[in-house]
Design a protein around this motif. Structure first.
Motif, PDB file in Angstrom:
ATOM      1  N   TYR A 244       0.826  -1.219   0.000  1.00  9.00           N
ATOM      2  CA  TYR A 244       0.000   0.000   0.000  1.00  9.00           C
ATOM      3  C   TYR A 244       0.858   1.267   0.000  1.00  9.00           C
ATOM      4  O   TYR A 244       0.382   2.324  -0.403  1.00  9.00           O
ATOM      5  N   VAL A 245       2.124   1.130   0.416  1.00  7.65           N
ATOM      6  CA  VAL A 245       3.033   2.277   0.329  1.00  7.65           C
ATOM      7  C   VAL A 245       3.281   2.635  -1.130  1.00  7.65           C
ATOM      8  O   VAL A 245       3.229   3.815  -1.535  1.00  7.65           O
ATOM      9  N   GLY A 246       3.557   1.637  -1.963  1.00 11.39           N
ATOM     10  CA  GLY A 246       3.756   1.899  -3.393  1.00 11.39           C
ATOM     11  C   GLY A 246       2.480   2.347  -4.081  1.00 11.39           C
ATOM     12  O   GLY A 246       2.519   3.184  -5.001  1.00 11.39           O
ATOM     13  N   ILE A 247       1.332   1.807  -3.670  1.00 14.53           N
ATOM     14  CA  ILE A 247       0.064   2.234  -4.269  1.00 14.53           C
ATOM     15  C   ILE A 247      -0.191   3.715  -3.995  1.00 14.53           C
ATOM     16  O   ILE A 247      -0.599   4.475  -4.899  1.00 14.53           O
ATOM     17  N   ASN A 248       0.068   4.157  -2.776  1.00 14.33           N
ATOM     18  CA  ASN A 248      -0.146   5.572  -2.448  1.00 14.33           C
ATOM     19  C   ASN A 248       0.798   6.474  -3.234  1.00 14.33           C
ATOM     20  O   ASN A 248       0.389   7.549  -3.709  1.00 14.33           O
ATOM     21  N   ALA A 249       2.048   6.046  -3.374  1.00 16.92           N
ATOM     22  CA  ALA A 249       2.996   6.861  -4.151  1.00 16.92           C
ATOM     23  C   ALA A 249       2.575   6.931  -5.619  1.00 16.92           C
ATOM     24  O   ALA A 249       2.662   7.995  -6.263  1.00 16.92           O
ATOM     25  N   ALA A 250       2.094   5.827  -6.184  1.00 14.79           N
ATOM     26  CA  ALA A 250       1.658   5.827  -7.577  1.00 14.79           C
ATOM     27  C   ALA A 250       0.412   6.700  -7.769  1.00 14.79           C
ATOM     28  O   ALA A 250       0.315   7.446  -8.757  1.00 14.79           O
ATOM     29  N   LEU A 251      -0.548   6.628  -6.852  1.00 16.12           N
ATOM     30  CA  LEU A 251      -1.753   7.459  -6.973  1.00 16.12           C
ATOM     31  C   LEU A 251      -1.435   8.937  -6.811  1.00 16.12           C
ATOM     32  O   LEU A 251      -2.038   9.788  -7.490  1.00 16.12           O
ATOM     33  N   LEU A 252      -0.495   9.249  -5.922  1.00 19.18           N
ATOM     34  CA  LEU A 252      -0.122  10.650  -5.738  1.00 19.18           C
ATOM     35  C   LEU A 252       0.565  11.215  -6.980  1.00 19.18           C
ATOM     36  O   LEU A 252       0.289  12.350  -7.393  1.00 19.18           O
ATOM     37  N   LEU A 253       1.431  10.449  -7.599  1.00 23.41           N
ATOM     38  CA  LEU A 253       2.110  10.927  -8.805  1.00 23.41           C
ATOM     39  C   LEU A 253       1.168  10.966 -10.001  1.00 23.41           C
ATOM     40  O   LEU A 253       1.370  11.757 -10.939  1.00 23.41           O
ATOM     41  N   SER A 254       0.121  10.167  -9.987  1.00 25.08           N
ATOM     42  CA  SER A 254      -0.847  10.208 -11.083  1.00 25.08           C
ATOM     43  C   SER A 254      -1.633  11.523 -11.098  1.00 25.08           C
ATOM     44  O   SER A 254      -2.153  11.916 -12.149  1.00 25.08           O
ATOM     45  N   LEU A 255      -1.726  12.197  -9.966  1.00 24.44           N
ATOM     46  CA  LEU A 255      -2.383  13.510  -9.945  1.00 24.44           C
ATOM     47  C   LEU A 255      -1.579  14.553 -10.709  1.00 24.44           C
ATOM     48  O   LEU A 255      -2.138  15.529 -11.220  1.00 24.44           O
ATOM     49  N   LEU A 256      -0.250  14.348 -10.796  1.00 19.79           N
ATOM     50  CA  LEU A 256       0.621  15.305 -11.471  1.00 19.79           C
ATOM     51  C   LEU A 256       0.922  14.904 -12.915  1.00 19.79           C
ATOM     52  O   LEU A 256       0.906  15.753 -13.818  1.00 19.79           O
ATOM     53  N   LEU A 257       1.177  13.624 -13.136  1.00 15.21           N
ATOM     54  CA  LEU A 257       1.601  13.170 -14.458  1.00 15.21           C
ATOM     55  C   LEU A 257       0.596  12.254 -15.144  1.00 15.21           C
ATOM     56  O   LEU A 257       0.872  11.793 -16.260  1.00 15.21           O
ATOM     57  N   GLY A 258      -0.508  11.969 -14.524  1.00 16.88           N
ATOM     58  CA  GLY A 258      -1.519  11.121 -15.140  1.00 16.88           C
ATOM     59  C   GLY A 258      -1.106   9.658 -15.106  1.00 16.88           C
ATOM     60  O   GLY A 258      -0.409   9.182 -14.201  1.00 16.88           O
ATOM     61  N   ARG A 259      -1.550   8.922 -16.101  1.00 13.70           N
ATOM     62  CA  ARG A 259      -1.272   7.488 -16.164  1.00 13.70           C
ATOM     63  C   ARG A 259       0.216   7.185 -16.319  1.00 13.70           C
ATOM     64  O   ARG A 259       0.693   6.146 -15.866  1.00 13.70           O
ATOM     65  N   LEU A 260       0.945   8.072 -16.958  1.00  8.67           N
ATOM     66  CA  LEU A 260       2.377   7.832 -17.139  1.00  8.67           C
ATOM     67  C   LEU A 260       3.096   7.772 -15.793  1.00  8.67           C
ATOM     68  O   LEU A 260       3.868   6.835 -15.531  1.00  8.67           O
ATOM     69  N   GLY A 261       2.833   8.725 -14.946  1.00  8.59           N
ATOM     70  CA  GLY A 261       3.450   8.707 -13.627  1.00  8.59           C
ATOM     71  C   GLY A 261       2.993   7.516 -12.792  1.00  8.59           C
ATOM     72  O   GLY A 261       3.776   6.958 -12.015  1.00  8.59           O
ATOM     73  N   TYR A 262       1.734   7.146 -12.951  1.00 11.00           N
ATOM     74  CA  TYR A 262       1.216   5.999 -12.205  1.00 11.00           C
ATOM     75  C   TYR A 262       1.963   4.722 -12.579  1.00 11.00           C
ATOM     76  O   TYR A 262       2.426   3.979 -11.696  1.00 11.00           O
ATOM     77  N   TYR A 263       2.136   4.449 -13.857  1.00  8.86           N
ATOM     78  CA  TYR A 263       2.791   3.211 -14.275  1.00  8.86           C
ATOM     79  C   TYR A 263       4.285   3.227 -13.968  1.00  8.86           C
ATOM     80  O   TYR A 263       4.880   2.168 -13.708  1.00  8.86           O
ATOM     81  N   ILE A 264       4.887   4.409 -13.950  1.00  8.44           N
ATOM     82  CA  ILE A 264       6.310   4.466 -13.604  1.00  8.44           C
ATOM     83  C   ILE A 264       6.522   4.050 -12.142  1.00  8.44           C
ATOM     84  O   ILE A 264       7.400   3.231 -11.835  1.00  8.44           O
ATOM     85  N   VAL A 265       5.717   4.607 -11.275  1.00  7.30           N
ATOM     86  CA  VAL A 265       5.867   4.288  -9.842  1.00  7.30           C
ATOM     87  C   VAL A 265       5.478   2.836  -9.576  1.00  7.30           C
ATOM     88  O   VAL A 265       6.146   2.139  -8.799  1.00  7.30           O
ATOM     89  N   ILE A 266       4.400   2.362 -10.192  1.00  6.58           N
ATOM     90  CA  ILE A 266       3.982   0.973  -9.981  1.00  6.58           C
ATOM     91  C   ILE A 266       5.067   0.000 -10.437  1.00  6.58           C
ATOM     92  O   ILE A 266       5.375  -0.991  -9.747  1.00  6.58           O
ATOM     93  N   GLY A 267       5.661   0.272 -11.575  1.00  5.93           N
ATOM     94  CA  GLY A 267       6.716  -0.618 -12.078  1.00  5.93           C
ATOM     95  C   GLY A 267       7.938  -0.604 -11.184  1.00  5.93           C
ATOM     96  O   GLY A 267       8.486  -1.670 -10.854  1.00  5.93           O
ATOM     97  N   TYR A 268       8.384   0.583 -10.792  1.00  5.36           N
ATOM     98  CA  TYR A 268       9.590   0.654  -9.957  1.00  5.36           C
ATOM     99  C   TYR A 268       9.351   0.046  -8.575  1.00  5.36           C
ATOM    100  O   TYR A 268      10.191  -0.732  -8.086  1.00  5.36           O
ATOM    101  N   PHE A 269       8.226   0.372  -7.948  1.00  5.67           N
ATOM    102  CA  PHE A 269       7.998  -0.137  -6.600  1.00  5.67           C
ATOM    103  C   PHE A 269       7.733  -1.647  -6.609  1.00  5.67           C
ATOM    104  O   PHE A 269       8.024  -2.324  -5.633  1.00  5.67           O
TER     105      PHE A 269
END
Length: 344
Positions: A263-288
């Motif tokens: 859930y730590v990675g999920i929160n980071a991905a959702l937070l970055l999706s507010l700024l970069l959209g789906r691109l930021g979401y998939y970047i964080v999900i993949g890395y975490f």
């Protein structure tokens, strides 16, 4: 019976008192009784005080023949007798005007012997309640997983995002008991997974609000579904351990803590999706997903495949390795499943 009225005088009967003539009968020298029927007395000869001890009404002021002042007043109700006090003093006589309750119970409780007995009895009840509670809820074990401080939280979050440079993954023990998480950053905890789960629910409500899809019912569905999937994941891992017949030092709360770090990675991905959209979401999900998998493999290895243990064979170690890889891979699947529908 023969009635003969021939001797009677014919004509009007004689009027005894004619009010128009302003005539009054002559008062008799002998006073007549005021209780005789249809008797009239002169107004100026009415005695004001009778010998019987009560006032006669004045006809000139009373139109109906009685005087309210002559009506006997209502007697006041007697006050109830108060209960006498139960405490008496030998130097003064007992008083009955006030009621003082007894102080025997208070004095009894103030006795040191009674106080000690009450404290011992209360401690015995508390110990009995703890023993019954420990049968169903491991309170002591849960307290261990929440024994954290601020330094541990920051170090643990940094270890989750950057586990590649960490070398020592062993958990230190003290008298066959693992150290609390506040003293050992490699120990699993329940504080970070719990707070991450609550933050996930809040982030879901924020994203649904920006997408104009927010409703209390929708937020409840997100929270309940995430909790249900977490329970299902825990059941899957427990059944897998039982099916593979793996003897490990992992506890149920250990598995719940390790699986809750996603859930730590999920929160980071959702937070970055507010700024970069789906691109930021998939970047964080993949890395975490990669970092969490590395973290779980190194952490679970010492709990599932202990080094230098003579009872573990090569075949058994291979099954344990499969179990570790299964747990690590399943985390990335649940991370995507619990968060993809919240991102546009």
């Amino acid at each position: 019976m023969n009635y003969n009225n021939s001797g009677a005088r014919r004509g009007k009967p004689k009027r005894i008192l004619d009010p128009s003539a302003n005539l009054a009968p002559t008062a008799s020298s002998t006073p007549q009784s005021p209780y005789m029927y249809n008797q009239q007395m002169p107004m100026n000869n009415i005695p004001q005080q009778q010998e019987y001890g009560f006032n006669m009404p004045d006809p000139s002021t009373q139109a109906y023949g009685f005087n309210p002042s002559t009506i006997p007043q209502q007697m006041p109700m007697p006050m109830p007798m108060q209960q006498p006090s139960m405490q008496y003093n030998q130097n003064e006589p007992p008083r009955i005007d006030t009621f003082v309750p007894t102080q025997f119970p208070t004095q009894l409780l103030a006795e040191p012997i009674v106080t000690n007995m009450a404290l011992k009895y209360g401690d015995a009840l508390v110990d009995t309640g703890k023993q019954h509670l420990e049968k169903y809820v491991p309170v002591t074990a849960i307290k261990y997983y929440f024994a954290v401080d601020t330094d541990y939280v920051f170090l643990k979050l940094a270890l989750l995002f950057f586990p590649f440079t960490h070398t020592d993954w062993s958990v230190k023990y003290e008298q066959d008991v693992p150290l609390q998480p506040r003293y050992e950053k490699n120990a699993p905890d329940m504080y970070i997974p719990t707070m991450a789960f609550l933050t996930y629910v809040v982030m879901a409500g924020l994203l649904l609000g920006t997408q104009e899809r927010f409703s209390p019912e929708q937020l409840g569905i997100v929270a309940s579904s995430a909790l249900a999937w977490s329970v299902l994941e825990l059941v899957i891992h427990t059944v897998t351990l039982y099916t593979m017949n793996l003897d490990t030092s992992l506890r149920t709360l250990d598995l719940l803590a390790y699986c809750g770090y996603k859930y730590v990675g999920i929160n980071a991905a959702l937070l970055l999706s507010l700024l970069l959209g789906r691109l930021g979401y998939y970047i964080v999900i993949g890395y975490f997903s990669i970092s969490l998998a590395f973290f779980l493999i190194r952490s679970l290895k010492l709990r599932v495949i202990p080094e230098g243990h003579s009872t573990y064979t090569a075949i058994g170690n291979k099954r344990r390795l499969y179990f570790i890889l299964f747990v690590a891979a399943l985390q990335s699947v649940f991370m995507w499943w619990l968060s993809y529908h919240l991102v546009e």
